[in-house]
Design a protein around this motif. Structure first.
Motif, PDB file in Angstrom:
ATOM      1  N   GLU A  49       0.291   4.131   1.049  1.00 44.88           N
ATOM      2  CA  GLU A  49       0.220   4.925   2.288  1.00 44.88           C
ATOM      3  C   GLU A  49       1.083   4.369   3.423  1.00 44.88           C
ATOM      4  N   SER A  50       1.686   3.218   3.225  1.00 45.77           N
ATOM      5  CA  SER A  50       2.588   2.666   4.246  1.00 45.77           C
ATOM      6  C   SER A  50       3.964   3.321   4.195  1.00 45.77           C
ATOM      7  N   LYS A  75       6.046   6.447   8.007  1.00 43.87           N
ATOM      8  CA  LYS A  75       4.627   6.112   8.242  1.00 43.87           C
ATOM      9  C   LYS A  75       4.485   4.709   8.835  1.00 43.87           C
ATOM     10  N   ASP A  94       8.138   5.629  -1.147  1.00 43.14           N
ATOM     11  CA  ASP A  94       6.991   5.077  -1.879  1.00 43.14           C
ATOM     12  C   ASP A  94       7.289   4.821  -3.355  1.00 43.14           C
ATOM     13  N   GLU A 122       0.829  -1.213   0.000  1.00 42.62           N
ATOM     14  CA  GLU A 122       0.000   0.000   0.000  1.00 42.62           C
ATOM     15  C   GLU A 122       0.865   1.266   0.000  1.00 42.62           C
TER      16      GLU A 122
END
Ligand code: KG4
Ligand code: ZN
Length: 368
Positions: free
Chosen positions: A136-137, A282, A157, A134
């Motif tokens: 957003e990780s 994150k 990312d 993901e």
């Protein structure tokens, strides 16, 4: 069918003969580990040639158990994955040759994987796996703490990866193994220290916290996220000499183990949290054999800011296993077709600038 739907993973980099069957890069269908720890205990550490011979003796039956445990046969397997390194060359070669033979006999692609990166995938196995895919990780920080590594890998990312910290001498697990030897606690040291420390006082003795600036000496910024554990071990050596008359005293041993473990974990936690804040991380992944330790698991979870996700590998995926090997292989962009000539064993961690996970990699589960 996706060419990587069912992966048979093989791991023989050190003293565990491990095979696992993993579906879709996350569902662990079987995870068999045959440990040689008792064979090496009499030598106080892993003997590479002995490890290779033991792998040779058990790899076939471990493979049969892994397939049986998954309720599958070789015809159901879509790819074979194997650890190529870093690790002990004689031990790696057994797994690599077995993997080549098995893959060739079944006309399957073979995926060679990096053991260090596989440990990180181990933190996302079973129900948590999707999080590594993901966007957003990310940024994702991995603390890899094992017998061979104490390292902080930062993955962005776009999948670019940077080793922001590593040990300049002993790895955390290695330092616990050596400390256990000095305290007469046996091998492997990490679990022995943990057990003794449960009955000890972590504040009883003051061991150094190297490269944290705690000594009052200004910390060179190039070492902000690096580790060094040999000084703590030397300090324990002199401690044992100084208190030689107390080495028969069980409470002294427990207090020494607890104080030593506290020093090592204090450094690991401080530097990890500093990196989390510095790079606006994150997700924090914690993995490797030392991550089995319940005190380390608690300390790092307690110290982490609430908005940061933490994934600590389940105990069965902390120490060496093949499920993590299959999980990483699922995310690798390329498999090697027969006759797999380019796949070779390597002993040291090669430099890398990308990780095969992150939003910039090919997302897991898609046809590739
Ligand atoms: O990941 P791993 O199984 O093998 C390597 O890749 O090195 O890690 C082995 C290391 C050993 O140093 C062992 O003492 C340590 O992990 N370890 C522990 C614990 N269980 C294993 N260290 C601290 N506490 C534990 N419970
Ligand atoms: Zn390992």
């Amino acid at each position: 069918m996706n060419g990587k739907k069912i992966i048979l993973g093989i791991e023989t980099s050190c003293d565990e003969t491990a095979l696992a069957v993993v579906g879709d890069g996350c569902r662990v269908l079987s995870n068999i580990v045959s440990s040689q720890v008792r064979k090496h205990a009499q030598f106080g550490g892993v003997v590479p040639e002995l490890a290779a011979r033991e792998h040779l003796l058990s790899i076939n039956s471990v493979a049969e158990s892994a397939l049986k445990g998954a309720g599958l046969g070789m015809r159901d397997v879509s790819s074979v994955a194997v650890t190529c390194g870093p690790g002990l060359i004689p031990a790696l070669l057994v797994g690599l040759n077995f993997a080549k033979g098995l893959a060739f006999a079944n006309s399957l692609p073979l995926i060679g994987v990096n053991h260090f990166l596989a440990h990180i995938c181990g933190a996302f196995l079973d129900d948590r796996t999707s999080e590594i895919d993901e966007p957003e990780s990310y940024p994702l920080l991995a603390l890899v703490v094992s017998g061979g590594h104490s390292a902080l890998l930062l993955v962005q990312d776009d999948s670019t990866a940077k080793m922001i910290g590593a040990t300049l001498d002993d790895a955390a697990g290695e330092s616990l193994d050596k400390a256990a030897k000095l305290l007469g606690l046996g091998y492997p040291g990490g679990p022995a220290i943990e057990k003794a420390a449960r009955n000890g006082n972590p504040g009883k003795f003051a061991f150094p916290r190297p490269m944290t600036g705690a000594s009052g000496k200004a910390l060179d910024q190039s070492n902000r996220f690096n580790f060094s554990f040999s000084g703590v071990k030397t300090s324990l050596y002199y401690h044992c000499k100084k208190y030689a008359h107390s080495l028969e005293d069980l409470q002294f041993i427990c207090d020494s183990a607890a104080s030593y473990q506290e020093a090592v974990f204090d450094v690991l936690v401080r530097k990890t949290i500093d990196a989390v804040n510095c790079f606006s991380v994150k997700t924090l992944a914690v993995c490797g054999g030392v991550a089995c330790n319940s005190l380390l698991r608690k300390k790092i979870s307690d110290a982490l800011p609430g908005h940061v996700r933490i994934r600590i590998a389940r105990p069965e995926y902390c120490a060496d296993n093949a499920a993590m090997v299959a999980a990483l292989a699922f995310r690798m962009p390329q498999a090697t077709p027969p006759p797999y000539c380019e796949l070779d064993a390597f002993s040291r961690l090669p430099p890398f600038i990308r990780a095969p996970f992150g939003a910039g990699s090919i997302p897991g589960g898609k046809e590739r």
